[in-house]
Design an enzyme around this catalytic site. Structure first.
Site, PDB file in Angstrom:
ATOM      1  N   GLY A 115       0.113  -0.484  11.771  1.00 50.80           N
ATOM      2  CA  GLY A 115       0.494  -0.692  10.369  1.00 50.80           C
ATOM      3  C   GLY A 115      -0.417   0.091   9.432  1.00 50.80           C
TER       4      GLY A 115
ATOM      5  N   GLY B  62     -15.051  -7.680  10.205  1.00 51.66           N
ATOM      6  CA  GLY B  62     -14.117  -7.198   9.186  1.00 51.66           C
ATOM      7  C   GLY B  62     -14.667  -7.223   7.766  1.00 51.66           C
TER       8      GLY B  62
ATOM      9  CE  LYS C 238      -4.052  -2.149   2.023  1.00 48.03           C
ATOM     10  NZ  LYS C 238      -5.040  -2.219   3.090  1.00 48.03           N
TER      11      LYS C 238
ATOM     12  N   GLY D 286      -2.541  -2.118  16.968  1.00 51.20           N
ATOM     13  CA  GLY D 286      -1.705  -2.193  15.770  1.00 51.20           C
ATOM     14  C   GLY D 286      -1.283  -0.818  15.282  1.00 51.20           C
TER      15      GLY D 286
ATOM     16  CE1 TYR E  73     -10.465 -11.644   4.186  1.00 54.11           C
ATOM     17  CE2 TYR E  73      -9.782  -9.398   4.629  1.00 54.11           C
ATOM     18  CZ  TYR E  73      -9.622 -10.576   3.945  1.00 54.11           C
ATOM     19  OH  TYR E  73      -8.602 -10.699   3.050  1.00 54.11           O
TER      20      TYR E  73
HETATM   21  P1  NAP Z   1       0.362  -4.404   8.632  1.00 53.81           P
HETATM   22  O1  NAP Z   1       0.620  -3.101   7.946  1.00 53.81           O
HETATM   23  O2  NAP Z   1       1.295  -5.542   8.436  1.00 53.81           O
HETATM   24  O3  NAP Z   1       0.269  -4.067  10.223  1.00 53.81           O
HETATM   25  C1  NAP Z   1       0.019  -5.076  11.158  1.00 53.81           C
HETATM   26  C2  NAP Z   1       0.163  -4.509  12.567  1.00 53.81           C
HETATM   27  O4  NAP Z   1      -0.186  -5.569  13.478  1.00 53.81           O
HETATM   28  C3  NAP Z   1       1.564  -4.070  12.932  1.00 53.81           C
HETATM   29  O5  NAP Z   1       1.483  -2.990  13.816  1.00 53.81           O
HETATM   30  C4  NAP Z   1       2.128  -5.313  13.655  1.00 53.81           C
HETATM   31  O6  NAP Z   1       3.113  -5.041  14.597  1.00 53.81           O
HETATM   32  C5  NAP Z   1       0.889  -5.778  14.392  1.00 53.81           C
HETATM   33  N1  NAP Z   1       0.935  -7.187  14.773  1.00 53.81           N
HETATM   34  C6  NAP Z   1       1.172  -8.265  13.966  1.00 53.81           C
HETATM   35  N2  NAP Z   1       1.040  -9.424  14.666  1.00 53.81           N
HETATM   36  C7  NAP Z   1       0.723  -9.067  15.938  1.00 53.81           C
HETATM   37  C8  NAP Z   1       0.471  -9.788  17.143  1.00 53.81           C
HETATM   38  N3  NAP Z   1       0.503 -11.121  17.171  1.00 53.81           N
HETATM   39  N4  NAP Z   1       0.196  -9.097  18.258  1.00 53.81           N
HETATM   40  C9  NAP Z   1       0.154  -7.744  18.246  1.00 53.81           C
HETATM   41  N5  NAP Z   1       0.380  -6.989  17.151  1.00 53.81           N
HETATM   42  C10 NAP Z   1       0.660  -7.647  16.010  1.00 53.81           C
HETATM   43  O7  NAP Z   1      -1.073  -4.959   8.258  1.00 53.81           O
HETATM   44  P2  NAP Z   1      -2.404  -4.129   7.912  1.00 53.81           P
HETATM   45  O8  NAP Z   1      -2.498  -3.881   6.468  1.00 53.81           O
HETATM   46  O9  NAP Z   1      -2.479  -2.972   8.841  1.00 53.81           O
HETATM   47  O10 NAP Z   1      -3.523  -5.222   8.267  1.00 53.81           O
HETATM   48  C11 NAP Z   1      -3.788  -5.589   9.610  1.00 53.81           C
HETATM   49  C12 NAP Z   1      -4.953  -6.575   9.647  1.00 53.81           C
HETATM   50  O11 NAP Z   1      -6.116  -5.915   9.146  1.00 53.81           O
HETATM   51  C13 NAP Z   1      -4.729  -7.799   8.761  1.00 53.81           C
HETATM   52  O12 NAP Z   1      -5.270  -8.935   9.410  1.00 53.81           O
HETATM   53  C14 NAP Z   1      -5.532  -7.474   7.499  1.00 53.81           C
HETATM   54  O13 NAP Z   1      -6.000  -8.634   6.852  1.00 53.81           O
HETATM   55  C15 NAP Z   1      -6.675  -6.664   8.082  1.00 53.81           C
HETATM   56  N6  NAP Z   1      -7.244  -5.728   7.091  1.00 53.81           N
HETATM   57  C16 NAP Z   1      -8.553  -5.870   6.779  1.00 53.81           C
HETATM   58  C17 NAP Z   1      -9.136  -5.009   5.880  1.00 53.81           C
HETATM   59  C18 NAP Z   1     -10.597  -5.162   5.571  1.00 53.81           C
HETATM   60  O14 NAP Z   1     -11.055  -4.594   4.565  1.00 53.81           O
HETATM   61  N7  NAP Z   1     -11.359  -5.871   6.383  1.00 53.81           N
HETATM   62  C19 NAP Z   1      -8.383  -3.998   5.273  1.00 53.81           C
HETATM   63  C20 NAP Z   1      -7.042  -3.859   5.630  1.00 53.81           C
HETATM   64  C21 NAP Z   1      -6.472  -4.749   6.544  1.00 53.81           C
HETATM   65  P3  NAP Z   1       4.684  -5.220  14.272  1.00 53.81           P
HETATM   66  O15 NAP Z   1       5.067  -3.972  13.515  1.00 53.81           O
HETATM   67  O16 NAP Z   1       5.282  -5.331  15.613  1.00 53.81           O
HETATM   68  O17 NAP Z   1       4.829  -6.448  13.424  1.00 53.81           O
END
Ligand code: NAP
Length: 280
Positions: A131, A243, A70, A129, A222
């Protein structure tokens, strides 16, 4: 134009999108509106992303980006809309001729389900989170007038960097950081999970304790449709948002940006739910 039959192609590009429900949702939408187009998911490795994106975009009418591209896509675009420029994350690319413009519809994916439930304003939020989805959440909270966000992370230094960056962008929101295992006593009216917790990673005990009944709990994860976080919230009497609603509302906005037509939301929701329920 003569006899040549051209099917428009739209693509989701991510590192691991083979199981994505987005093709089912978007192809159902194109069919319902009578647009001759296909939407497909393409796995692309990090090292090859720039070359593959530049090659694919030339034969693509519109692109969705997901983890981890992204932000990486931004230097490859001609323009950004205001929101994606502000938060540095693009999940939709729309094409006009040979110009490619980035948008962020994840923000709408967050605000729309809240507004549908009458949450047009949020006072205080707990964000899990730091990210990409967390960035979209901060923008969404700014749009909903939120005054305070507590960011819960596993790495405090990363959390502090994220919070200072967000505080610079969103001057009206007060940010604080807490380590996720020590989260407690928050009086948030909204809890938002922007981590993969619940999609395999277990729910930390500390989190179970902060879900206390009146906060709405919104999970970006989701699959499964009802995560452990959402089940816990439901048991404690909290309103929940799954989600898939975020996925649906980012998708309807992407469809409208690409086609200029109103998205067939009910058709998209049904296809999305069928896809998620059928392939656990
Ligand atoms: P990302 O940029 O990789 O960020 C993930 C975040 O979660 C980071 O801050 C990471 O911390 C943290 N994290 C990972 N594993 C963890 C754990 N076990 N315990 C605590 N923190 C943890 O991912 P993202 O794009 O933000 O997506 C995050 C989630 O949202 C994913 O599951 C994705 O599928 C979902 N999502 C859903 C939609 C939707 O339309 N429903 C849209 C976007 C994202 P570190 O930096 O320490 O690794």
């Amino acid at each position: 134009m003569g006899w040549k039959w051209l099917v428009e192609t739209y693509r989701l590009i991510g590192e691991d999108v083979s199981r994505s429900p987005s093709p089912a949702m978007m192809n159902a939408a194109f069919r319902a509106v009578g647009i001759d187009a296909v939407y497909e998911a393409v796995n692309v490795g990090r090292a090859e992303f720039s070359d593959r994106f530049l090659a694919l975009r030339a034969e693509t009418s519109g692109v969705n980006l997901t983890i981890p591209f992204k932000s990486d896509v931004i230097p490859l675009l001609d323009a950004l809309d205001e929101v994606s420029a502000r938060i540095g994350a693009v999940n939709v690319v729309a094409r006009t001729g040979q110009r490619y413009k980035g948008y962020n519809t994840d923000v709408n994916g967050i605000t729309a389900p809240l507004r549908e439930r009458g949450m047009g304003r949020v006072r205080k939020a707990l964000l899990l989170g730091a990210g990409g989805a967390a960035r979209a959440f901060c923008e969404a909270m700014s749009q909903l007038g939120c005054a305070e966000i507590t960011v819960a992370v596993r790495d405090a230094a990363k959390g502090e960097r994220f919070a200072s960056e967000m505080a610079m962008i969103f001057g009206g929101i007060r940010f604080s950081v807490v380590v996720i295992d020590r989260v407690g006593g928050t009086e948030a009216d909204l809890v938002f999970n922007a981590t993969p917790i619940g999609a395999g990673d277990p729910l930390p005990e500390a989190l179970k304790r902060v879900i206390y009944g009146h906060a709405t709990v919104f999970d970006a994860v989701y699959r499964p449709m009802k995560t452990e976080l959402l089940r816990t919230a439901e048991e404690k009497g909290s309103p929940i948002i799954c989600g898939y609603e975020m996925l649906l509302n980012q998708g309807t906005m992407a469809f409208e940006l690409w086609t200029g037509k109103p998205a067939p939301k009910a058709v998209m929701e049904s296809a999305l739910r069928t896809s998620l329920e059928g392939a656990r």
